[in-house]
Design an enzyme around this catalytic site. Structure first.
Site, mmCIF file in Angstrom:
data_model
loop_
_atom_site.group_PDB
_atom_site.id
_atom_site.type_symbol
_atom_site.label_atom_id
_atom_site.label_comp_id
_atom_site.label_asym_id
_atom_site.label_seq_id
_atom_site.Cartn_x
_atom_site.Cartn_y
_atom_site.Cartn_z
ATOM 1 N N LYS A 111 0.836 -1.213 0.000
ATOM 2 C CA LYS A 111 0.000 0.000 0.000
ATOM 3 C C LYS A 111 0.869 1.261 0.000
ATOM 4 O O LYS A 111 0.557 2.234 -0.685
ATOM 5 C CB LYS A 111 -0.917 0.033 1.230
ATOM 6 C CG LYS A 111 -1.970 -1.044 1.230
ATOM 7 C CD LYS A 111 -3.102 -0.725 0.283
ATOM 8 C CE LYS A 111 -4.137 -1.834 0.339
ATOM 9 N NZ LYS A 111 -5.073 -1.876 -0.742
ATOM 10 N N LYS A 194 -5.038 -15.504 -12.871
ATOM 11 C CA LYS A 194 -6.351 -15.827 -12.320
ATOM 12 C C LYS A 194 -7.380 -14.756 -12.638
ATOM 13 O O LYS A 194 -7.032 -13.638 -13.009
ATOM 14 C CB LYS A 194 -6.229 -16.026 -10.812
ATOM 15 C CG LYS A 194 -5.871 -14.765 -10.041
ATOM 16 C CD LYS A 194 -6.221 -14.922 -8.570
ATOM 17 C CE LYS A 194 -6.416 -13.561 -7.931
ATOM 18 N NZ LYS A 194 -7.097 -13.549 -6.678
ATOM 19 N N LYS A 197 -10.906 -9.145 -9.648
ATOM 20 C CA LYS A 197 -11.436 -7.786 -9.831
ATOM 21 C C LYS A 197 -10.343 -6.851 -10.323
ATOM 22 O O LYS A 197 -10.509 -6.145 -11.305
ATOM 23 C CB LYS A 197 -11.965 -7.262 -8.497
ATOM 24 C CG LYS A 197 -13.454 -7.133 -8.481
ATOM 25 C CD LYS A 197 -13.953 -6.376 -7.264
ATOM 26 C CE LYS A 197 -13.512 -6.938 -5.940
ATOM 27 N NZ LYS A 197 -14.238 -8.123 -5.499
HETATM 28 P P1 ADP Z 1 -10.932 -10.229 -5.970
HETATM 29 O O1 ADP Z 1 -10.057 -10.823 -6.998
HETATM 30 O O2 ADP Z 1 -12.311 -10.057 -6.443
HETATM 31 O O3 ADP Z 1 -10.338 -8.996 -5.329
HETATM 32 P P2 ADP Z 1 -10.626 -11.282 -3.360
HETATM 33 O O4 ADP Z 1 -9.136 -11.238 -3.356
HETATM 34 O O5 ADP Z 1 -11.386 -10.265 -2.586
HETATM 35 O O6 ADP Z 1 -11.093 -11.310 -4.859
HETATM 36 O O7 ADP Z 1 -11.038 -12.724 -2.868
HETATM 37 C C1 ADP Z 1 -12.263 -13.078 -2.252
HETATM 38 C C2 ADP Z 1 -12.297 -14.591 -2.179
HETATM 39 O O8 ADP Z 1 -12.420 -15.147 -3.500
HETATM 40 C C3 ADP Z 1 -11.028 -15.226 -1.582
HETATM 41 O O9 ADP Z 1 -11.388 -16.351 -0.793
HETATM 42 C C4 ADP Z 1 -10.242 -15.666 -2.803
HETATM 43 O O10 ADP Z 1 -9.395 -16.755 -2.534
HETATM 44 C C5 ADP Z 1 -11.356 -16.038 -3.777
HETATM 45 N N1 ADP Z 1 -10.920 -15.842 -5.171
HETATM 46 C C6 ADP Z 1 -10.734 -14.651 -5.805
HETATM 47 N N2 ADP Z 1 -10.358 -14.839 -7.092
HETATM 48 C C7 ADP Z 1 -10.285 -16.189 -7.282
HETATM 49 C C8 ADP Z 1 -9.961 -17.022 -8.385
HETATM 50 N N3 ADP Z 1 -9.660 -16.509 -9.569
HETATM 51 N N4 ADP Z 1 -9.985 -18.355 -8.222
HETATM 52 C C9 ADP Z 1 -10.331 -18.890 -7.020
HETATM 53 N N5 ADP Z 1 -10.652 -18.171 -5.938
HETATM 54 C C10 ADP Z 1 -10.641 -16.827 -6.043
#
Ligand code: ADP
Ligand code: TRP
Length: 329
Positions: A111, A194, A197
């Site tokens: 950050k 992966k 967002k």
């Molecule tokens: P984002 O990518 O939307 O920011 P987060 O990091 O907030 O997602 O993750 C929220 C939950 O979703 C966590 O438990 C994370 O492991 C899971 N998650 C996010 N992206 C993936 C993915 N591409 N494959 C599997 N699990 C995911």
């Protein structure tokens, strides 16, 4: 029965990665554990969201989680800021959390690097607030992604330190939930990595049929195999990984065989993939819309969840305060 707890940041919409990688497991856990799922709205304040967007962000996530199958009668579903006991524990834990150890966390350093103009104290103590979220319910298991493991380590450290300092066994040490073979990683459709967002490559539960087809048809592929049984490039392998998650085994077999004998047409594969994604997500999208219009239902969910969460939280806080030495006159 063991207690499972997970916090969800209140930003954006849920994508297939969140759904297949996390939520589907949460839904199963509801029958096996005492579950707490909450929306971490206080945590999201570190980035100063505009007041006009703050509540709608919370509502979006709540609606999408409910539409995906979280059950308010089985689990305690609540909003962090509705449980003031969390903030009280956060203050107490801040007294035993050291600046140096908080400064060393990877997320804080990142950050600072990315947003040097907004290095606020809330950012530094983000893991302390997260520890308060977890410890206030004396959670045993916390399903978290890799990026949160260090935060969980701090929660364990603070639990241990508190217990030792006050010579009281108030907090169990929370462990990461290990999904084992149930853990899936949903790839992006842009060739590598992966779905996420921040990667900007998400297919959202909220997307309509047309945009899902459009996103899938745009997925990166190659010119196709020219030799039988050749190794798949990563982009093509990602399409198959997604297919395995959303489609029937016969469909996967069909396209695998077509790839191996070089007769595959990526257009057909993508059409099938888009249709199978829609089969999973469109019923959820319909529910998102229905629940989003039903403010009375959302109110009742939050009322029930907040009551459950506050009952659990105040029981812990009473023990904590006794251990610290608070006494009433
Ligand atoms: P984002 O990518 O939307 O920011 P987060 O990091 O907030 O997602 O993750 C929220 C939950 O979703 C966590 O438990 C994370 O492991 C899971 N998650 C996010 N992206 C993936 C993915 N591409 N494959 C599997 N699990 C995911
Ligand atoms: N920090 C978590 C994230 O960014 C969200 C979160 C807040 C959380 N409090 C929590 C997760 C407690 C698990 C337990 O995803």
């Amino acid at each position: 029965m063991e207690t499972v707890l997970s916090g969800i940041r209140s930003t954006g919409h849920l994508h297939l990665g969140n759904y297949f990688g996390a939520l589907k497991n949460y839904i199963k856990m509801q029958d096996e554990y005492n579950c707490f799922f909450f929306i971490a709205d206080l945590h999201s304040l570190t980035t100063h969201p505009h007041p006009d967007d703050f509540h709608s962000g919370v509502k979006t996530i709540l609606t999408e989680y409910l539409a995906s199958g979280l059950d308010p009668h089985k689990s305690a579903i609540f909003v962090q800021s509705d449980v003031p006991e969390i903030v009280e524990l956060y203050v107490l834990l801040n007294m035993i959390a050291y600046k140096g150890e908080l400064e060393r966390t990877a997320s804080f350093k990142e950050k600072i690097r990315k947003h040097p103009e907004n290095v606020n104290a809330g950012l530094l103590t983000y893991p302390v607030l997260m520890a308060a979220d977890i410890l206030i319910h004396r959670a045993n298991k916390v399903p978290v992604g890799k990026d949160q493991e260090q935060h969980l380590e701090i929660a364990r450290l603070l639990a241990r330190r508190f217990n030792n300092m006050y010579n009281a066994e108030v907090f169990p040490e929370p462990q990461a939930f290990n999904f084992g073979k149930d853990l899936v990683k949903v790839p992006g459709l842009d060739g590598s990595g992966k779905m996420g967002k921040s990667e900007g490559n998400g297919i959202y539960l909220f997307d309509d049929e047309k945009s899902i087809h459009k996103k899938v048809m745009k997925a990166v592929t190659d010119a196709g195999p020219t030799e039988p049984d050749s190794k798949m490039p990563e982009a093509v392998e990602n399409l198959f990984t997604l297919l395995k998650i959303v489609s029937e085994p016969e469909v996967v077999q069909h396209f695998t065989a077509a790839y191996n004998n070089c007769s595959i047409r990526y257009g057909d594969l993508k059409k099938q993939l888009a249709a199978d994604i829609c089969r999973h997500t469109l019923p959820i999208k319909a529910k998102i819309e229905e629940i989003g219009r039903d403010d009375a239902f959302l109110r009742s969910v939050i009322k029930e969840g907040t009551e459950k969460a506050r009952a659990s939280a105040s029981a812990t806080l009473t023990e904590v305060k006794r251990a610290v030495g608070f006494r009433s006159f």
